[in-house]
Motif scaffolding. Sequence first.
Motif, mmCIF file in Angstrom:
data_model
loop_
_atom_site.group_PDB
_atom_site.id
_atom_site.type_symbol
_atom_site.label_atom_id
_atom_site.label_comp_id
_atom_site.label_asym_id
_atom_site.label_seq_id
_atom_site.Cartn_x
_atom_site.Cartn_y
_atom_site.Cartn_z
ATOM 1 N N ALA A 1 42.190 32.782 43.460
ATOM 2 C CA ALA A 1 41.513 33.631 44.439
ATOM 3 C C ALA A 1 42.518 34.529 45.164
ATOM 4 O O ALA A 1 42.265 35.716 45.388
ATOM 5 C CB ALA A 1 40.742 32.781 45.439
ATOM 6 N N MET A 2 43.649 33.951 45.544
ATOM 7 C CA MET A 2 44.676 34.731 46.219
ATOM 8 C C MET A 2 45.263 35.774 45.278
ATOM 9 O O MET A 2 45.543 36.915 45.670
ATOM 10 C CB MET A 2 45.786 33.803 46.723
ATOM 11 C CG MET A 2 46.909 34.522 47.460
ATOM 12 S SD MET A 2 46.306 35.412 48.913
ATOM 13 C CE MET A 2 47.760 36.363 49.326
ATOM 14 N N PHE A 3 45.431 35.423 44.014
ATOM 15 C CA PHE A 3 45.962 36.338 43.016
ATOM 16 C C PHE A 3 45.032 37.543 42.854
ATOM 17 O O PHE A 3 45.473 38.693 42.820
ATOM 18 C CB PHE A 3 46.134 35.601 41.692
ATOM 19 C CG PHE A 3 46.728 36.427 40.594
ATOM 20 C CD1 PHE A 3 48.073 36.756 40.605
ATOM 21 C CD2 PHE A 3 45.946 36.867 39.537
ATOM 22 C CE1 PHE A 3 48.630 37.520 39.588
ATOM 23 C CE2 PHE A 3 46.483 37.629 38.513
ATOM 24 C CZ PHE A 3 47.830 37.951 38.540
ATOM 25 N N GLU A 4 43.746 37.292 42.765
ATOM 26 C CA GLU A 4 42.772 38.376 42.624
ATOM 27 C C GLU A 4 42.712 39.238 43.876
ATOM 28 O O GLU A 4 42.517 40.455 43.805
ATOM 29 C CB GLU A 4 41.396 37.795 42.305
ATOM 30 C CG GLU A 4 41.318 37.154 40.930
ATOM 31 C CD GLU A 4 39.998 36.449 40.685
ATOM 32 O OE1 GLU A 4 39.211 36.301 41.652
ATOM 33 O OE2 GLU A 4 39.743 36.045 39.532
ATOM 34 N N PHE A 5 42.892 38.593 45.032
ATOM 35 C CA PHE A 5 42.917 39.335 46.300
ATOM 36 C C PHE A 5 44.100 40.307 46.318
ATOM 37 O O PHE A 5 43.969 41.470 46.725
ATOM 38 C CB PHE A 5 43.010 38.346 47.456
ATOM 39 C CG PHE A 5 43.128 38.988 48.812
ATOM 40 C CD1 PHE A 5 42.005 39.480 49.456
ATOM 41 C CD2 PHE A 5 44.359 39.080 49.448
ATOM 42 C CE1 PHE A 5 42.107 40.065 50.708
ATOM 43 C CE2 PHE A 5 44.472 39.668 50.691
ATOM 44 C CZ PHE A 5 43.336 40.159 51.326
ATOM 45 N N MET A 6 45.260 39.857 45.854
ATOM 46 C CA MET A 6 46.441 40.713 45.805
ATOM 47 C C MET A 6 46.219 41.902 44.875
ATOM 48 O O MET A 6 46.602 43.041 45.185
ATOM 49 C CB MET A 6 47.657 39.909 45.359
ATOM 50 C CG MET A 6 48.105 38.850 46.355
ATOM 51 S SD MET A 6 49.465 37.847 45.712
ATOM 52 C CE MET A 6 50.765 39.070 45.627
ATOM 53 N N LEU A 7 45.593 41.651 43.717
ATOM 54 C CA LEU A 7 45.322 42.738 42.782
ATOM 55 C C LEU A 7 44.409 43.784 43.415
ATOM 56 O O LEU A 7 44.640 44.992 43.285
ATOM 57 C CB LEU A 7 44.662 42.186 41.514
ATOM 58 C CG LEU A 7 45.522 41.377 40.558
ATOM 59 C CD1 LEU A 7 44.721 41.010 39.321
ATOM 60 C CD2 LEU A 7 46.761 42.148 40.165
ATOM 61 N N GLU A 8 43.380 43.304 44.076
ATOM 62 C CA GLU A 8 42.423 44.220 44.708
ATOM 63 C C GLU A 8 43.112 45.118 45.722
ATOM 64 O O GLU A 8 42.922 46.347 45.722
ATOM 65 C CB GLU A 8 41.312 43.409 45.385
ATOM 66 C CG GLU A 8 40.318 44.249 46.156
ATOM 67 C CD GLU A 8 39.376 43.402 46.997
ATOM 68 O OE1 GLU A 8 38.811 43.935 47.963
ATOM 69 O OE2 GLU A 8 39.223 42.202 46.695
ATOM 70 N N LYS A 9 43.918 44.530 46.569
ATOM 71 C CA LYS A 9 44.538 45.291 47.644
ATOM 72 C C LYS A 9 45.628 46.233 47.130
ATOM 73 O O LYS A 9 45.730 47.387 47.562
ATOM 74 C CB LYS A 9 45.110 44.356 48.709
ATOM 75 C CG LYS A 9 44.038 43.510 49.394
ATOM 76 C CD LYS A 9 42.894 44.370 49.886
ATOM 77 C CE LYS A 9 41.736 43.547 50.382
ATOM 78 N NZ LYS A 9 40.554 44.398 50.707
ATOM 79 N N LEU A 10 46.453 45.752 46.193
ATOM 80 C CA LEU A 10 47.508 46.598 45.655
ATOM 81 C C LEU A 10 46.928 47.800 44.923
ATOM 82 O O LEU A 10 47.405 48.931 45.071
ATOM 83 C CB LEU A 10 48.403 45.791 44.720
ATOM 84 C CG LEU A 10 49.363 44.804 45.384
ATOM 85 C CD1 LEU A 10 50.046 43.947 44.329
ATOM 86 C CD2 LEU A 10 50.406 45.542 46.215
ATOM 87 N N ALA A 11 45.888 47.559 44.118
ATOM 88 C CA ALA A 11 45.276 48.657 43.374
ATOM 89 C C ALA A 11 44.632 49.665 44.315
ATOM 90 O O ALA A 11 44.764 50.886 44.135
ATOM 91 C CB ALA A 11 44.242 48.103 42.393
ATOM 92 N N PHE A 12 43.951 49.161 45.342
ATOM 93 C CA PHE A 12 43.275 50.067 46.264
ATOM 94 C C PHE A 12 44.273 50.880 47.090
ATOM 95 O O PHE A 12 44.083 52.074 47.319
ATOM 96 C CB PHE A 12 42.343 49.283 47.189
ATOM 97 C CG PHE A 12 41.626 50.141 48.185
ATOM 98 C CD1 PHE A 12 40.642 51.020 47.771
ATOM 99 C CD2 PHE A 12 41.951 50.087 49.534
ATOM 100 C CE1 PHE A 12 39.977 51.833 48.690
ATOM 101 C CE2 PHE A 12 41.295 50.892 50.449
ATOM 102 C CZ PHE A 12 40.306 51.764 50.027
#
Length: 515
Positions: free
Chosen positions: A306-317
Motif C-alpha cells: 500500500a505504501m509502495f503504491e502511494f509513493m508511485l501515485e504521488k511521484l507520478a503526479f
Amino acid sequence: MDAETALESPGDLSVPTAEAATESTTRRAARNATAMALSQISAKGLLFIWQLMLARWLGDEGYGVYGTIGALLAVGAVLPDFGMGMIVVRDVANHPKDASRYLSASLTMQPVLAVVGYGVLMIAAILFGYDSELRALLALAGVSLLVDTLGNICHNQLLAAERMVIPAVISTAHVGILVALAAIALSLGGGLWGLYVATITAGVARTSAYWIALTRVGTRPHFPLDRGVARSMLINGAPLAMAAFLAQAYNHADKLITTAVLGAEGTGQLTAGFVIVFGVVEILSTTVLVAVFPLMSRTYSSGQRAMFEFMLEKLAFFNLTLSLPLAIYTSLLAVPLSGWLFGPEFTRTADVLKILIWYTVVNMVGNVFAQALLTQNRQRRLLVIRASGLALNIALLAVLLPRVGVQGAAIATLIAETTILTGILTSFDFPADWWGRARSHLWRLGLAAAGLMIIVLLLRRVHPLLAGIIGLPTYAALALVSGAVARDDWDLIYRMAIAMPGGHLIARYWKRELG
C-alpha cells in the motif's frame, strides 16, 4: 477538498498508507533529495547554460557532429554499466555488509565491458556511414567510456549507502571543471578536438575524487572475487542492460539516423531541441527518482504494498504537475524561445521543440513506473516494452525523416514514448481507489492547464515573458483552488519540508498558520 481545508489537519491523511511513512525514513529521503536536488540544479543548470553557449560556438553543423557523438556515447555507455549499477544500488541498500563484494565484482567486469563498448562504437560509426572526421573525433571521445565507468562504480556504492551529499558535491565540481576546461580549449581554437580532451581530463578528476571519497567512507574491494555475486549481477543486470540499451537507443536513434539521412546540420537543429528536453527531465525528474530509489526498494521488499503504491501515485503526479506547464509554455512559445536560446542559425529548432517538449511530460511520468518495475525485479517486462518502443521509433523515423524532415524525428520520438508509457502502466494491477484518485487529480489538473494555455495564447503576442509571469502563477493557483493538490499531498509536502534543512522554521510557521 480545497487547499484551506487540507491545511487544517496536516498530520491526518485521508489515505491510510501515508501513515506508514515514518519520520526517520521521510527525513532521510528528504535530506537525500535535498542534497541531490541542490547538486543537480546547480550542475545541470550550469551544464544547460553551457550547452546553449556551445550551440552558438559550434554552429548548427558542428553542433550536429557533437550531438551525434554524444548520442553514440550515451548508447555505448550501457554496455560497461550492463545494468549492474542499479543492481548494486538495490542490493547493497538492502544488505550493506556486502558492499565490498559488489565493489570487487564491479571492478572485475565493468572495465572490460568498457573496452568492448569502445570497439562497438567504432564499428557502429562505420555501419552508419559517417565520415572519417566524425569517426576520428569519436575515437578520442570514446576514451571517456573507461574513465567514467571507474567513477560510476564508486558513485553507485555511495548511492546505495545513502551518502548522497558526497556524489552531489563531486558531480557539481565535475561540471564546473568540465565547463571551465572546455571553454578554455574552445577559446584557444581547439574546436571539437579540444572539447573532448577537456571532457576526458574532467572525467579523470571526477573518478579520482570518487575513489578517494569511497575509500574514506570505508568501502574497499574484497578479493578474491565472489563468483556468486558476480554471476548474480550479470544475470539480474542483463535484462536491465537490454532495457537500458533500448531506452537509450530510441532516445538517440533520431539523432543517429538524422545524421545518416539528412546530415549533421539537421542533427544540430534536433540536438538543440533535445538539450531543452533533457535538461527538464534531468533537473525535475531524475534527481528525485535517484534519491528515493533505495527507499522504494526497501518499502517494496518489506511487503508494504500500500505504501509502495502511494509513493508511485504521488511521484507520478508531482512529475506531471511540474512538467505540464513547462510543456504548454514551451510549445506555444517555441519560435521566440529558439531564437533567444540558440541564435539565428537554429531557425528550424522551433518546429522540433514544439513537438519534442511533450516528450518530457510522457517521459517524466513513465520513468516513475519504470523504476517501480525495476524495484519489483521485473526487468524482463520492461525489456519487452522498450523493444516495442524502439521498433516503432525506428519504423517511424524511416517513414517520416525523408518526407517531413527533422520535425519527423520529434514526432517519431513522442509516439514511441507514449506507446512505452501505455505498456508500462498496463503492467500494474492497481486497486480501484488508486485509479479513482488518479482520475480525480487529472481532470482538476487539466483545468489548471487549460487556464495556462488560454493566458499564453492571449499574451504571447504582447510579450512571451509576460505570458510566463502571469500564466505560471495562475496555473499554480488553479491547481490549488481546483483541488488538484489533495489533502494527502499537503501532508506529504509538510513532512518533506520539515525534514529539510531549516525545516523547524517551516514547522513553526505552518503550525502557527494552522492554529
